[in-house]
Structure formats: C-alpha cells, structure tokens
Design a protein around this motif. Structure first.
Motif, mmCIF file in Angstrom:
data_model
loop_
_atom_site.group_PDB
_atom_site.id
_atom_site.type_symbol
_atom_site.label_atom_id
_atom_site.label_comp_id
_atom_site.label_asym_id
_atom_site.label_seq_id
_atom_site.Cartn_x
_atom_site.Cartn_y
_atom_site.Cartn_z
ATOM 1 N N ALA A 1 0.957 -1.177 -0.127
ATOM 2 C CA ALA A 1 -0.008 -0.020 -0.044
ATOM 3 C C ALA A 1 0.874 1.335 -0.099
ATOM 4 O O ALA A 1 0.811 2.183 -0.581
ATOM 5 N N ALA A 2 2.000 1.273 0.925
ATOM 6 C CA ALA A 2 2.729 2.528 0.869
ATOM 7 C C ALA A 2 3.334 2.766 -0.477
ATOM 8 O O ALA A 2 3.492 3.800 -1.127
ATOM 9 N N LYS A 3 3.993 1.508 -1.121
ATOM 10 C CA LYS A 3 4.629 1.841 -2.393
ATOM 11 C C LYS A 3 3.443 2.124 -3.469
ATOM 12 O O LYS A 3 3.988 3.195 -4.359
ATOM 13 N N ALA A 4 2.548 1.542 -3.488
ATOM 14 C CA ALA A 4 1.329 2.089 -4.644
ATOM 15 C C ALA A 4 1.045 3.364 -4.190
ATOM 16 O O ALA A 4 1.048 4.329 -5.185
ATOM 17 N N LYS A 5 0.984 3.887 -2.828
ATOM 18 C CA LYS A 5 0.635 5.289 -2.567
ATOM 19 C C LYS A 5 1.615 6.321 -2.978
ATOM 20 O O LYS A 5 1.385 7.318 -3.601
ATOM 21 N N SER A 6 2.946 5.990 -2.895
ATOM 22 C CA SER A 6 3.904 6.662 -3.520
ATOM 23 C C SER A 6 4.123 6.842 -4.860
ATOM 24 O O SER A 6 4.317 7.931 -5.454
ATOM 25 N N LEU A 7 3.688 5.637 -5.700
ATOM 26 C CA LEU A 7 3.706 5.860 -7.066
ATOM 27 C C LEU A 7 2.696 6.676 -7.283
ATOM 28 O O LEU A 7 2.822 7.730 -8.252
ATOM 29 N N LEU A 8 1.485 6.997 -6.741
ATOM 30 C CA LEU A 8 0.311 7.463 -7.115
ATOM 31 C C LEU A 8 0.688 9.011 -6.693
ATOM 32 O O LEU A 8 0.323 10.049 -7.410
ATOM 33 N N ASP A 9 1.178 9.311 -5.667
ATOM 34 C CA ASP A 9 1.741 10.546 -5.318
ATOM 35 C C ASP A 9 2.774 11.157 -6.127
ATOM 36 O O ASP A 9 2.612 12.384 -6.449
ATOM 37 N N GLN A 10 3.598 10.447 -6.840
ATOM 38 C CA GLN A 10 4.576 10.958 -7.678
ATOM 39 C C GLN A 10 4.132 11.444 -8.897
ATOM 40 O O GLN A 10 4.350 12.261 -9.533
ATOM 41 N N GLU A 11 2.764 10.760 -9.358
ATOM 42 C CA GLU A 11 2.020 11.098 -10.626
ATOM 43 C C GLU A 11 1.134 12.125 -10.191
ATOM 44 O O GLU A 11 0.563 12.693 -11.085
ATOM 45 N N PHE B 1 -2.438 0.320 -12.383
ATOM 46 C CA PHE B 1 -3.605 1.281 -11.904
ATOM 47 C C PHE B 1 -4.547 1.519 -12.884
ATOM 48 O O PHE B 1 -4.248 1.701 -14.253
ATOM 49 N N ASP B 2 -5.852 2.193 -12.454
ATOM 50 C CA ASP B 2 -6.993 1.890 -13.422
ATOM 51 C C ASP B 2 -7.832 3.192 -12.951
ATOM 52 O O ASP B 2 -8.090 3.141 -11.696
ATOM 53 N N ASP B 3 -8.561 3.826 -13.980
ATOM 54 C CA ASP B 3 -9.587 5.001 -13.565
ATOM 55 C C ASP B 3 -10.955 4.373 -13.849
ATOM 56 O O ASP B 3 -11.822 5.271 -13.653
ATOM 57 N N PHE C 1 -6.937 -0.035 1.403
ATOM 58 C CA PHE C 1 -5.993 -0.306 2.293
ATOM 59 C C PHE C 1 -4.950 1.163 2.261
ATOM 60 O O PHE C 1 -4.225 1.538 1.460
ATOM 61 N N ALA C 2 -4.952 1.651 3.590
ATOM 62 C CA ALA C 2 -3.926 2.603 3.771
ATOM 63 C C ALA C 2 -3.956 3.910 2.732
ATOM 64 O O ALA C 2 -3.254 4.543 2.140
ATOM 65 N N GLY C 3 -5.281 4.168 2.454
ATOM 66 C CA GLY C 3 -5.459 5.181 1.294
ATOM 67 C C GLY C 3 -5.345 4.612 -0.147
ATOM 68 O O GLY C 3 -5.456 5.686 -0.893
ATOM 69 N N VAL C 4 -5.204 3.651 -0.537
ATOM 70 C CA VAL C 4 -5.044 2.798 -1.826
ATOM 71 C C VAL C 4 -6.112 2.067 -2.049
ATOM 72 O O VAL C 4 -6.474 1.104 -0.971
#
Length: 118
Positions: A21-31, A56-58, A69-72
């Motif tokens: 979740a932390a890694k996914a959140k980090s990737l989303l934040d970077q974008e 990742f999907d919209d 999960f943790a904001g993801v």
C-alpha cells in the motif's frame, strides 16, 4: 507468508500489505493522481495458463469489488474474484528482488518467473 499489520480486511478477499500500500501510494503521489485504483486481474496466458495483471486504473467495471488499504483502493473484477480470494499482494525491496509479489492460495502451481499460475 504471514501478513502483519494489515490496514483493512478486504470484502473481496484480497489483502494489500502495508508495504504494498505504501509503495502504491508513493507511485500515485509521484504522478499527482488520487483518482486511480490499483487493479489486480487474472487473464489467460503465461507459461502456466493464467497470469496476474496488476495496474493502476481509472475505470469502474460492473461487478468490481473494491477495498481500501492505507489510502489505496484495491479493485478486483468479478471474473477474477474466484481465482484471487485469499491472495495477498506485498512489495519486496531487497538486494535480490524488487517489486510487487502475489501470494495466492488458489494457485495449484506457478512458473519460475512467478508471473503466471494454474
């Protein structure tokens, strides 16, 4: 594999560990995106017959199951649900390997690449 510190229990039966979740959140934040969900799907292919697709999907598809999960947001489509119930998605960052890993109790076997299963 024992999953510790789970942030939520998924209604769809798939767990996203804190590290994933932390890694996914980090990737989303970077974008700069907060409108995307992490989607896991099972598709025909790979050397063992079925392969995982994690992206990742919209989009929101009819029959999707989503848990946070943790904001993801983690989304599973209805066709993939039976193959993924009880699965755990983790993120590993070691000298030998880096990336998302999937531990799936429904997989009868997998290939050496770890990308496909039966």
């Amino acid at each position: 594999m024992t999953v510790q510190n789970e942030t939520s229990t998924a209604a769809h039966g798939v767990i996203l560990t804190d590290a994933a979740a932390a890694k996914a959140k980090s990737l989303l934040d970077q974008e700069g995106r907060d409108d995307l969900a992490l989607r896991i799907a099972v598709q025909p292919g790979g050397c063992s017959g079925l392969r995982y697709n994690l992206f990742f999907d919209d989009r929101s598809l009819d029959g999707d199951a989503t848990a946070e999960f943790a904001g993801v947001k983690l989304t599973v489509d209805r066709m993939s649900l039976p193959y993924l119930d009880g699965a755990s998605i983790d993120f590993v960052d070691s000298i030998e390997k880096q990336g998302f890993t999937i531990e799936n109790p429904n997989a009868g076997g997998s290939c050496s690449c770890g990308d496909s299963f039966n």
